[in-house]
Design a protein around this motif. Structure first.
Motif, PDB file in Angstrom:
ATOM      1  N   HIS A 123       0.843  -1.195   0.000  1.00 41.17           N
ATOM      2  CA  HIS A 123       0.000   0.000   0.000  1.00 41.17           C
ATOM      3  C   HIS A 123       0.876   1.241   0.000  1.00 41.17           C
ATOM      4  N   PRO A 124       0.622   2.213  -0.878  1.00 43.06           N
ATOM      5  CA  PRO A 124      -0.313   2.167  -2.006  1.00 43.06           C
ATOM      6  C   PRO A 124       0.171   1.204  -3.076  1.00 43.06           C
ATOM      7  N   GLN A 125      -0.667   0.969  -4.085  1.00 45.51           N
ATOM      8  CA  GLN A 125      -0.344  -0.009  -5.110  1.00 45.51           C
ATOM      9  C   GLN A 125       0.450   0.636  -6.255  1.00 45.51           C
ATOM     10  N   THR A 126       1.554  -0.005  -6.603  1.00 44.96           N
ATOM     11  CA  THR A 126       2.362   0.427  -7.741  1.00 44.96           C
ATOM     12  C   THR A 126       2.108  -0.517  -8.912  1.00 44.96           C
ATOM     13  N   GLU A 127       2.440  -0.044 -10.104  1.00 49.18           N
ATOM     14  CA  GLU A 127       2.215  -0.859 -11.298  1.00 49.18           C
ATOM     15  C   GLU A 127       3.057  -2.136 -11.294  1.00 49.18           C
ATOM     16  N   GLY A 128       4.148  -2.148 -10.539  1.00 43.69           N
ATOM     17  CA  GLY A 128       4.993  -3.342 -10.490  1.00 43.69           C
ATOM     18  C   GLY A 128       4.464  -4.428  -9.567  1.00 43.69           C
ATOM     19  N   TYR A 129       3.420  -4.131  -8.806  1.00 39.56           N
ATOM     20  CA  TYR A 129       2.846  -5.120  -7.894  1.00 39.56           C
ATOM     21  C   TYR A 129       1.976  -6.099  -8.675  1.00 39.56           C
ATOM     22  N   TRP A 130       2.189  -7.401  -8.474  1.00 40.32           N
ATOM     23  CA  TRP A 130       1.490  -8.426  -9.253  1.00 40.32           C
ATOM     24  C   TRP A 130       0.128  -8.783  -8.690  1.00 40.32           C
ATOM     25  N   GLY A 131      -0.175  -8.341  -7.490  1.00 38.74           N
ATOM     26  CA  GLY A 131      -1.529  -8.520  -6.982  1.00 38.74           C
ATOM     27  C   GLY A 131      -1.713  -9.713  -6.069  1.00 38.74           C
ATOM     28  N   ASN A 132      -2.872  -9.696  -5.383  1.00 38.66           N
ATOM     29  CA  ASN A 132      -3.264 -10.769  -4.470  1.00 38.66           C
ATOM     30  C   ASN A 132      -4.725 -11.076  -4.780  1.00 38.66           C
ATOM     31  N   VAL A 133      -4.934 -11.881  -5.822  1.00 38.69           N
ATOM     32  CA  VAL A 133      -6.267 -12.087  -6.376  1.00 38.69           C
ATOM     33  C   VAL A 133      -6.740 -13.518  -6.140  1.00 38.69           C
ATOM     34  N   ASN A 134      -7.979 -13.650  -5.684  1.00 37.44           N
ATOM     35  CA  ASN A 134      -8.603 -14.955  -5.552  1.00 37.44           C
ATOM     36  C   ASN A 134      -9.124 -15.383  -6.927  1.00 37.44           C
ATOM     37  N   PRO A 135      -8.593 -16.479  -7.515  1.00 38.17           N
ATOM     38  CA  PRO A 135      -9.030 -16.858  -8.866  1.00 38.17           C
ATOM     39  C   PRO A 135     -10.362 -17.589  -8.906  1.00 38.17           C
ATOM     40  N   VAL A 136     -10.945 -17.928  -7.741  1.00 35.06           N
ATOM     41  CA  VAL A 136     -12.187 -18.707  -7.744  1.00 35.06           C
ATOM     42  C   VAL A 136     -13.290 -18.046  -6.911  1.00 35.06           C
ATOM     43  N   GLY A 137     -13.155 -16.765  -6.611  1.00 37.88           N
ATOM     44  CA  GLY A 137     -14.147 -16.078  -5.801  1.00 37.88           C
ATOM     45  C   GLY A 137     -15.234 -15.429  -6.640  1.00 37.88           C
ATOM     46  N   ILE A 138     -16.155 -14.747  -5.954  1.00 38.10           N
ATOM     47  CA  ILE A 138     -17.291 -14.156  -6.664  1.00 38.10           C
ATOM     48  C   ILE A 138     -16.897 -12.919  -7.463  1.00 38.10           C
ATOM     49  N   VAL A 193      -2.407   0.877 -21.808  1.00 34.52           N
ATOM     50  CA  VAL A 193      -3.168   0.184 -20.760  1.00 34.52           C
ATOM     51  C   VAL A 193      -3.239   1.050 -19.505  1.00 34.52           C
ATOM     52  N   VAL A 194      -4.461   1.356 -19.089  1.00 35.21           N
ATOM     53  CA  VAL A 194      -4.721   2.135 -17.880  1.00 35.21           C
ATOM     54  C   VAL A 194      -5.356   1.245 -16.827  1.00 35.21           C
ATOM     55  N   ARG A 195      -4.910   1.381 -15.596  1.00 31.05           N
ATOM     56  CA  ARG A 195      -5.567   0.718 -14.462  1.00 31.05           C
ATOM     57  C   ARG A 195      -6.369   1.772 -13.701  1.00 31.05           C
ATOM     58  N   ILE A 196      -7.699   1.653 -13.811  1.00 32.13           N
ATOM     59  CA  ILE A 196      -8.609   2.653 -13.265  1.00 32.13           C
ATOM     60  C   ILE A 196      -8.906   2.352 -11.800  1.00 32.13           C
ATOM     61  N   PHE A 197      -8.733   3.365 -10.960  1.00 31.47           N
ATOM     62  CA  PHE A 197      -9.159   3.269  -9.562  1.00 31.47           C
ATOM     63  C   PHE A 197     -10.541   3.901  -9.432  1.00 31.47           C
ATOM     64  N   PRO A 205       1.351  -0.617 -18.195  1.00 28.77           N
ATOM     65  CA  PRO A 205       0.171  -0.143 -17.471  1.00 28.77           C
ATOM     66  C   PRO A 205       0.488   1.032 -16.557  1.00 28.77           C
ATOM     67  N   VAL A 206      -0.503   1.895 -16.405  1.00 26.77           N
ATOM     68  CA  VAL A 206      -0.334   3.060 -15.557  1.00 26.77           C
ATOM     69  C   VAL A 206      -1.575   3.231 -14.693  1.00 26.77           C
ATOM     70  N   ASN A 207      -1.339   3.484 -13.418  1.00 26.40           N
ATOM     71  CA  ASN A 207      -2.434   3.769 -12.491  1.00 26.40           C
ATOM     72  C   ASN A 207      -2.995   5.158 -12.763  1.00 26.40           C
ATOM     73  N   SER A 231       2.998   7.811  -9.258  1.00 20.42           N
ATOM     74  CA  SER A 231       4.312   8.340  -9.646  1.00 20.42           C
ATOM     75  C   SER A 231       4.562   8.181 -11.140  1.00 20.42           C
ATOM     76  N   VAL A 232       4.164   7.045 -11.709  1.00 22.11           N
ATOM     77  CA  VAL A 232       4.392   6.800 -13.137  1.00 22.11           C
ATOM     78  C   VAL A 232       3.567   7.772 -13.977  1.00 22.11           C
ATOM     79  N   ALA A 233       2.306   7.992 -13.602  1.00 27.30           N
ATOM     80  CA  ALA A 233       1.455   8.927 -14.340  1.00 27.30           C
ATOM     81  C   ALA A 233       2.025  10.338 -14.287  1.00 27.30           C
ATOM     82  N   LYS A 234       2.539  10.738 -13.136  1.00 26.08           N
ATOM     83  CA  LYS A 234       3.152  12.069 -13.027  1.00 26.08           C
ATOM     84  C   LYS A 234       4.371  12.179 -13.932  1.00 26.08           C
ATOM     85  N   ARG A 235       5.200  11.140 -13.938  1.00 28.67           N
ATOM     86  CA  ARG A 235       6.449  11.190 -14.703  1.00 28.67           C
ATOM     87  C   ARG A 235       6.216  11.069 -16.204  1.00 28.67           C
ATOM     88  N   GLU A 236       5.391  10.111 -16.612  1.00 29.60           N
ATOM     89  CA  GLU A 236       5.229   9.820 -18.036  1.00 29.60           C
ATOM     90  C   GLU A 236       4.179  10.695 -18.719  1.00 29.60           C
TER      91      GLU A 236
END
Length: 317
Positions: free
Chosen positions: A132-147, A175-179, A243-245, A289-294
């Motif tokens: 936290h906070p989430q950066t674009e380099g973070y691969w995530g913690n996703v449940n592949p079988v949840g609702i 590629v944009v990652r929308i919050f 991808p960019v947040n 940070s990436v959106a600000k820089r790029e």
């Protein structure tokens, strides 16, 4: 390339009858582009486009992108997919199809046309994040079988397809990652927290907080988000793909949001607590940070200002 007779760009927006798609279309038309809006109206609403009926540079086509589409355009914005839990859990198989088959069909179209293509991905690719906070380099913690998996994993697979087309076919991708995003034209019954709270407050109903309200979110006003879309799509010289947040890094708890909605509306609604839904993230906040820089981008509309405009919209409908 499908340049028009007058040298304008012809732009395809899938999911263009939705909340964000319709605002994106407005901006594209304002700058002089021609726009083809494609939507199957599963969650989109043609009323979001009523003001464009007499616009000669706008065209609407009812179509499901799970099936191939044969049109001539210069650029593609792929926004088609149910984006709120209420909608994407209503038909989870179709949600996954829209993300995956839709991406395949739109990427195939872009490859045939040699057109630049934009993917509206999501912060949901991070799942219930362990950083936290989430950066674009973070691969995530996703449940592949949840609702929520139909949406989370569908969007993750779509990102995979975009980058494989980029590497294998040298396709120009963005590629944009929308919050969390909010604003006028949100569907009043889409199940998102901002629209839920506003509608409950305006109708004098109890405001439903899932969990104890300590879970946090960041809320980006639609104008800022669409500006980020356009900056990324037009950022061609350095070939930045993402991808960019894109989101607002100011973090609020759900309880703070509820209190602010009550204050602005003047509602006397009481707050009630319900059990937290399965796999609901406890924290969600972008590192931009990436959106600000790029892109030289950061949001300018703060939560109170955006909520005031959004509440006024809901009052009028």
């Amino acid at each position: 390339m499908a340049r028009t007779l007058y040298g304008r760009k012809r732009v395809l927006v899938t999911g263009g009858a939705g909340f964000l798609g319709s605002h994106l279309i407005d901006r594209l038309l304002e700058r002089g582009d021609e726009v083809l809006c494609v939507d199957n109206l599963f969650t989109g609403d043609k009323r979001n486009l009523d003001h464009l009926h007499d616009e000669p540079r706008f065209e609407f086509l009812r179509h499901d992108i799970c099936f191939p589409l044969y049109v001539e355009v210069d650029e593609i914005y792929n926004l088609a997919c149910p984006a709120s839990p209420v909608h994407y859990q209503h038909d989870p198989v179709q949600t996954t199809k829209t993300s995956v088959l839709g991406a395949i069909n739109m990427l195939g179209l872009a490859k045939r046309l040699n057109a630049k293509i934009f993917q509206a991905s999501t912060s949901e690719v991070y799942g219930d994040p362990l950083i936290h906070p989430q950066t674009e380099g973070y691969w995530g913690n996703v449940n592949p079988v949840g609702i929520r998996s139909c949406y989370d994993e569908g969007k993750r697979c779509a990102e995979t397809l975009f980058f494989d087309y980029h590497r294998q076919h040298d396709l120009k991708i963005k590629v944009v990652r929308i919050f969390n995003t909010y604003g006028p034209r949100m569907h009043p019954a889409d199940g998102r927290v901002v629209s839920n709270f506003i509608m409950q407050a305006l109708e004098g109903k109890p405001i439903t907080i899932y969990g104890d309200g300590s879970q946090s979110r960041s809320f980006c006003y639609y104008e800022d988000l669409v500006d980020g879309f356009l900056r990324l799509m037009d950022n061609t010289p350095n070939n930045f793909t993402g991808p960019v947040n894109i989101g607002n890094p100011n973090e609020f708890t759900i309880k703070q949001l509820a209190d602010l909605v009550l204050e602005i509306t003047g509602s006397k609604s009481e707050l009630i607590n319900e059990p937290l839904p399965s796999d609901d993230p406890t924290q969600r906040c972008p590192d931009i940070s990436v959106a600000k820089r790029e892109l030289d981008w950061e949001p300018t509309v703060q939560l109170r200002e955006g909520l005031e405009k959004t509440i006024e919209y809901f009052r009028n409908i």
